[in-house]
Design a protein around this motif. Structure first.
Motif, PDB file in Angstrom:
ATOM      1  N   HIS A 146       7.280  34.666  -9.520  1.00 15.87           N
ATOM      2  CA  HIS A 146       6.894  35.466 -10.689  1.00 15.87           C
ATOM      3  C   HIS A 146       7.439  34.818 -11.956  1.00 15.87           C
ATOM      4  O   HIS A 146       8.568  35.114 -12.379  1.00 15.87           O
ATOM      5  CB  HIS A 146       7.426  36.895 -10.562  1.00 15.87           C
ATOM      6  CG  HIS A 146       6.926  37.632  -9.364  1.00 15.87           C
ATOM      7  ND1 HIS A 146       5.661  38.167  -9.288  1.00 15.87           N
ATOM      8  CD2 HIS A 146       7.531  37.894  -8.170  1.00 15.87           C
ATOM      9  CE1 HIS A 146       5.504  38.747  -8.112  1.00 15.87           C
ATOM     10  NE2 HIS A 146       6.617  38.597  -7.416  1.00 15.87           N
ATOM     11  N   PRO A 147       6.681  33.950 -12.597  1.00  9.09           N
ATOM     12  CA  PRO A 147       7.140  33.309 -13.833  1.00  9.09           C
ATOM     13  C   PRO A 147       7.293  34.322 -14.958  1.00  9.09           C
ATOM     14  O   PRO A 147       6.763  35.441 -14.885  1.00  9.09           O
ATOM     15  CB  PRO A 147       6.024  32.296 -14.135  1.00  9.09           C
ATOM     16  CG  PRO A 147       4.832  32.804 -13.398  1.00  9.09           C
ATOM     17  CD  PRO A 147       5.355  33.478 -12.176  1.00  9.09           C
ATOM     18  N   PRO A 148       8.032  33.971 -16.016  1.00 10.02           N
ATOM     19  CA  PRO A 148       8.332  34.911 -17.106  1.00 10.02           C
ATOM     20  C   PRO A 148       7.107  35.602 -17.695  1.00 10.02           C
ATOM     21  O   PRO A 148       7.145  36.818 -17.956  1.00 10.02           O
ATOM     22  CB  PRO A 148       9.030  34.019 -18.142  1.00 10.02           C
ATOM     23  CG  PRO A 148       9.677  32.950 -17.322  1.00 10.02           C
ATOM     24  CD  PRO A 148       8.725  32.679 -16.200  1.00 10.02           C
ATOM     25  N   ALA A 149       6.020  34.876 -17.921  1.00 13.31           N
ATOM     26  CA  ALA A 149       4.836  35.487 -18.526  1.00 13.31           C
ATOM     27  C   ALA A 149       4.259  36.571 -17.629  1.00 13.31           C
ATOM     28  O   ALA A 149       3.827  37.638 -18.103  1.00 13.31           O
ATOM     29  CB  ALA A 149       3.780  34.409 -18.800  1.00 13.31           C
ATOM     30  N   GLU A 150       4.266  36.337 -16.326  1.00 12.95           N
ATOM     31  CA  GLU A 150       3.752  37.330 -15.388  1.00 12.95           C
ATOM     32  C   GLU A 150       4.649  38.564 -15.353  1.00 12.95           C
ATOM     33  O   GLU A 150       4.177  39.698 -15.292  1.00 12.95           O
ATOM     34  CB  GLU A 150       3.653  36.718 -13.992  1.00 12.95           C
ATOM     35  CG  GLU A 150       3.141  37.682 -12.949  1.00 12.95           C
ATOM     36  CD  GLU A 150       3.109  37.053 -11.570  1.00 12.95           C
ATOM     37  OE1 GLU A 150       3.604  37.706 -10.615  1.00 12.95           O
ATOM     38  OE2 GLU A 150       2.601  35.924 -11.455  1.00 12.95           O
ATOM     39  N   ARG A 151       5.952  38.348 -15.395  1.00 12.14           N
ATOM     40  CA  ARG A 151       6.886  39.472 -15.403  1.00 12.14           C
ATOM     41  C   ARG A 151       6.685  40.351 -16.636  1.00 12.14           C
ATOM     42  O   ARG A 151       6.678  41.587 -16.540  1.00 12.14           O
ATOM     43  CB  ARG A 151       8.325  38.966 -15.389  1.00 12.14           C
ATOM     44  CG  ARG A 151       8.720  38.219 -14.144  1.00 12.14           C
ATOM     45  CD  ARG A 151      10.193  37.896 -14.179  1.00 12.14           C
ATOM     46  NE  ARG A 151      10.573  37.013 -13.100  1.00 12.14           N
ATOM     47  CZ  ARG A 151      11.791  36.942 -12.588  1.00 12.14           C
ATOM     48  NH1 ARG A 151      12.747  37.701 -13.084  1.00 12.14           N
ATOM     49  NH2 ARG A 151      12.065  36.119 -11.618  1.00 12.14           N
ATOM     50  N   ARG A 152       6.525  39.706 -17.769  1.00 10.49           N
ATOM     51  CA  ARG A 152       6.350  40.462 -19.006  1.00 10.49           C
ATOM     52  C   ARG A 152       5.063  41.275 -18.961  1.00 10.49           C
ATOM     53  O   ARG A 152       5.023  42.437 -19.374  1.00 10.49           O
ATOM     54  CB  ARG A 152       6.332  39.516 -20.212  1.00 10.49           C
ATOM     55  CG  ARG A 152       6.373  40.223 -21.558  1.00 10.49           C
ATOM     56  CD  ARG A 152       6.508  39.237 -22.704  1.00 10.49           C
ATOM     57  NE  ARG A 152       6.812  39.928 -23.933  1.00 10.49           N
ATOM     58  CZ  ARG A 152       5.888  40.534 -24.686  1.00 10.49           C
ATOM     59  NH1 ARG A 152       4.616  40.520 -24.311  1.00 10.49           N
ATOM     60  NH2 ARG A 152       6.251  41.152 -25.807  1.00 10.49           N
ATOM     61  N   SER A 153       4.005  40.681 -18.441  1.00  9.67           N
ATOM     62  CA  SER A 153       2.735  41.387 -18.310  1.00  9.67           C
ATOM     63  C   SER A 153       2.873  42.597 -17.393  1.00  9.67           C
ATOM     64  O   SER A 153       2.348  43.677 -17.680  1.00  9.67           O
ATOM     65  CB  SER A 153       1.668  40.431 -17.775  1.00  9.67           C
ATOM     66  OG  SER A 153       0.456  41.106 -17.553  1.00  9.67           O
ATOM     67  N   ASP A 171      11.240  42.851 -23.591  1.00  9.33           N
ATOM     68  CA  ASP A 171      11.870  41.531 -23.544  1.00  9.33           C
ATOM     69  C   ASP A 171      13.364  41.603 -23.230  1.00  9.33           C
ATOM     70  O   ASP A 171      13.985  40.575 -22.934  1.00  9.33           O
ATOM     71  CB  ASP A 171      11.654  40.791 -24.868  1.00  9.33           C
ATOM     72  CG  ASP A 171      10.182  40.472 -25.105  1.00  9.33           C
ATOM     73  OD1 ASP A 171       9.487  40.161 -24.111  1.00  9.33           O
ATOM     74  OD2 ASP A 171       9.727  40.567 -26.264  1.00  9.33           O
TER      75      ASP A 171
END
Length: 344
Positions: A146-153, A171
């Protein structure tokens, strides 16, 4: 008020070696908008958690919002995984009765990394990884999956659905917030029940653990756990005996772990006569524990305490697979666990 169910398919790291464990989280909320708080800060609660600071107890009115079910599947080398018929049926019907349900694949099952161990010791650590997250109210996602962009989404989606307060800065969150849990049901099927049995209630007193063992692999546990067979059987005996003694003593203000066995009289791996003999031994040991704790205890009260600690369900002509009889298993669990929480 609103009620919303959110399913999250993800991977979490095992605390043993960081291997990715395939996990299905179901969050169910029925609370006023704006009643959540951020997880940041040492004195705050989960954004999904109840703000109550009351201690875990043996009360019969534990709110649904503080209850969780964790499912453990059959033996992976024989095809066991969390999409098994029993796990699916029980989770579908009962998983949304509380605020949290977790079905996950132990190492070597489904899309989880690793391989099944010879003793179940590694799988115990996989389960403790999940329990640690429930205890801390923080679901830690696997970095590589789960890369950062996916986690944020993901967190933004949860916020849009009302599972995270609108005022929380996404964030600033380093994990998925989970609700506060004070009563947890470890629901193991076949091999999964063996793994569940290894976790004593004293390991996670804040979570108020109860146990359901569906088709416990009693007669073949030697093949699943090798030299560690006695570890699992002894832990069950200890848990049942301690609970019986606590019930007899009328312990107040703390959770007392209860155990439910559900088995078919035509189980493929363990005969009903073997089950009955074992269960009689468990009950006898529990009765001895009650009498050892209080030699003046009334015989009827002692027997009643054992009955509170240990419940047995024998399904006529059901085998190990429970095909087309999954509803009977679910009914047994529902009438046993949920009846306990009904207000008088």
């Amino acid at each position: 008020m609103f009620t919303d169910t959110y399913e999250l398919a993800c991977f979490v790291p095992s605390r043993l070696d960081g291997r990715a464990l395939e996990t299905l989280i179901t969050l169910t909320s029925s609370r006023p908008y704006g009643s959540y708080r951020s997880t940041s800060g040492p004195n705050s609660t989960s954004s999904l958690g109840a703000s109550s600071s009351s201690s875990n107890s043996n009360s019969t009115s534990t709110p649904d919002s503080e209850r969780a079910i964790i499912f453990l599947h059959p033996y992976a080398p024989l095809g066991g995984q969390f999409r098994n018929n029993i796990i699916y049926e029980v989770n579908t019907r009962l998983g949304r009765r509380g605020s949290l349900s977790i079905a996950f694949n132990l190492r070597g099952a489904g899309r989880s990394e690793g391989r099944t161990s010879w003793t179940g010791l590694s799988e115990q650590e996989d389960l403790r990884s999940i329990l640690d997250m429930v205890k801390s109210q923080r679901l830690v996602l696997h970095d590589a999956r789960h890369p950062p962009a996916e986690r944020r989404s993901l967190l933004l989606q949860m916020q849009a659905r009302g599972h995270i307060d609108a005022a929380v800065d996404i964030d600033q969150l380093d994990a998925v917030p989970l609700p506060r849990i004070t009563n947890t049901l470890l629901c193991g099927y076949s091999y999964g029940s063996m793994i569940a049995a290894a976790i004593g209630p004293a390991e996670y007193p804040q979570l108020g653990v109860d146990y359901v063992y569906i088709s416990f692999p009693y007669s073949v546990i030697w093949a699943l756990a090798m030299s560690k067979r006695s570890l699992y059987l002894q832990r069950i005996a200890e848990t049942v005996s301690a609970a019986a003694a606590a019930f007899a003593a009328g312990a107040k203000g703390k959770h007392i772990a209860r155990t439910l066995f559900v088995a078919g009289t035509s189980d493929t791996y363990t005969s009903i006569s073997s089950y009955n003999k074992w269960w009689e031994q468990l009950a006898a040991k529990a009765l001895q524990a009650v009498q050892a704790a209080d030699d003046a205890v009334d015989a009827a009260d002692a027997k009643r305490a054992v009955g509170q600690a240990l419940t047995l369900v024998r399904a006529q002509n059901a085998d190990h697979s429970w095909l087309r009889r999954e509803g009977e298993v679910t009914d047994s669990i529902e009438s046993w666990w949920w009846a306990r929480h009904q207000s008088p």
